[in-house]
Design a protein around this motif. Sequence first.
Motif, PDB file in Angstrom:
ATOM      1  N   ASN A 113       5.729  20.781   4.083  1.00 57.82           N
ATOM      2  CA  ASN A 113       4.990  20.031   3.074  1.00 57.82           C
ATOM      3  C   ASN A 113       5.949  19.522   2.006  1.00 57.82           C
ATOM      4  O   ASN A 113       6.444  20.295   1.180  1.00 57.82           O
ATOM      5  N   LEU A 114       6.217  18.222   2.019  1.00 56.32           N
ATOM      6  CA  LEU A 114       7.094  17.589   1.033  1.00 56.32           C
ATOM      7  C   LEU A 114       6.309  16.673   0.107  1.00 56.32           C
ATOM      8  O   LEU A 114       6.851  15.718  -0.454  1.00 56.32           O
ATOM      9  N   SER A 115       5.031  16.940  -0.066  1.00 60.75           N
ATOM     10  CA  SER A 115       4.233  16.072  -0.926  1.00 60.75           C
ATOM     11  C   SER A 115       4.784  16.077  -2.351  1.00 60.75           C
ATOM     12  O   SER A 115       5.227  17.107  -2.858  1.00 60.75           O
ATOM     13  N   ASN A 116       4.797  14.893  -2.955  1.00 64.43           N
ATOM     14  CA  ASN A 116       5.277  14.706  -4.323  1.00 64.43           C
ATOM     15  C   ASN A 116       6.750  15.094  -4.507  1.00 64.43           C
ATOM     16  O   ASN A 116       7.183  15.381  -5.620  1.00 64.43           O
ATOM     17  N   SER A 155       2.679  10.849  -1.265  1.00 62.87           N
ATOM     18  CA  SER A 155       3.127  10.591  -2.646  1.00 62.87           C
ATOM     19  C   SER A 155       4.580  10.988  -2.886  1.00 62.87           C
ATOM     20  O   SER A 155       4.989  11.218  -4.026  1.00 62.87           O
ATOM     21  N   ALA A 156       5.360  11.073  -1.828  1.00 60.38           N
ATOM     22  CA  ALA A 156       6.794  11.337  -1.993  1.00 60.38           C
ATOM     23  C   ALA A 156       7.477  10.094  -2.541  1.00 60.38           C
ATOM     24  O   ALA A 156       7.100   8.966  -2.217  1.00 60.38           O
ATOM     25  N   ILE A 159       2.567   9.805   5.474  1.00 61.75           N
ATOM     26  CA  ILE A 159       3.330   9.166   4.406  1.00 61.75           C
ATOM     27  C   ILE A 159       2.421   8.369   3.467  1.00 61.75           C
ATOM     28  O   ILE A 159       2.856   7.422   2.815  1.00 61.75           O
ATOM     29  N   GLU A 160       1.164   8.769   3.391  1.00 61.24           N
ATOM     30  CA  GLU A 160       0.228   8.078   2.508  1.00 61.24           C
ATOM     31  C   GLU A 160       0.705   8.156   1.053  1.00 61.24           C
ATOM     32  O   GLU A 160       1.098   9.213   0.565  1.00 61.24           O
ATOM     33  N   LEU A 212       2.132   0.385   4.425  1.00 61.17           N
ATOM     34  CA  LEU A 212       3.407   0.046   3.792  1.00 61.17           C
ATOM     35  C   LEU A 212       3.508  -1.435   3.461  1.00 61.17           C
ATOM     36  O   LEU A 212       4.290  -1.830   2.585  1.00 61.17           O
ATOM     37  N   SER A 213       2.737  -2.271   4.161  1.00 57.75           N
ATOM     38  CA  SER A 213       2.792  -3.713   3.896  1.00 57.75           C
ATOM     39  C   SER A 213       2.384  -4.035   2.466  1.00 57.75           C
ATOM     40  O   SER A 213       2.828  -5.019   1.876  1.00 57.75           O
ATOM     41  N   LYS A 214       1.556  -3.175   1.873  1.00 61.87           N
ATOM     42  CA  LYS A 214       1.130  -3.407   0.495  1.00 61.87           C
ATOM     43  C   LYS A 214       2.308  -3.299  -0.465  1.00 61.87           C
ATOM     44  O   LYS A 214       2.366  -3.982  -1.481  1.00 61.87           O
ATOM     45  N   ILE A 215       3.251  -2.404  -0.135  1.00 61.05           N
ATOM     46  CA  ILE A 215       4.429  -2.253  -0.981  1.00 61.05           C
ATOM     47  C   ILE A 215       5.250  -3.533  -0.984  1.00 61.05           C
ATOM     48  O   ILE A 215       5.856  -3.921  -1.993  1.00 61.05           O
TER      49      ILE A 215
END
Length: 214
Positions: free
Chosen positions: A141-144, A164-165, A182-183, A205-208
Amino acid sequence: MVIQRPQIPQDLAISCNVGEIISELMESGYDIENYQFKNGIFDCTSYSAMLFFNKCIFEKCTFNKSNNSHIFENTVFKDCDLNGMDFTDAGFNSVEFVNCNMTGTNMTRAKLRDVTITECSMRYSIFSNADFTRVSIQKSNLSNCYIWEATQKDLFFSECNLTSAELAGTMLKGIDFTTSDIEGLLLRGPELKGVIVNEFQALALSKILGIIIK
């Protein structure tokens, strides 16, 4: 990718008194080698000099915050509490982390070579300007977490939570995120060149990148 696993002899000296062993070896001018530490407390603030560990196992040990960088080679951390541990500028070569609490662990500018991390909690961990070479992170778990301006060669993720990483400035070419979550990934955009994602991740990711899909 072939990762060099820790080379540790079967016959290790076993101790629960981490501090006493380290102090004795330091006074004698020796590095800490061929030890298995169990259920010990490692108070890193007690040592003003950099420590070098080789061919060691830490099992169910608790680490307090450090005030110095340390080097670990051929070392295994199993079921350890590394919550909030400061590994800034530390070196890890042929090291395994298994089922460890690494929440908030700070590895700023750390060098990780031939490292595997399996089933660890790494929420809010920091890897700013870290250097990854042949590093495999699985079921963790690497969240944030923060992986800012890091360099990587053969960094592998499998079944990880990266929600949220923040990966701003870390080039992700060659990294396969298809089995990971990767949300809410936070980055600038150029980092995505050469990244491997599935169709659903690509849509998010296209939104980024400011892409509008109709």
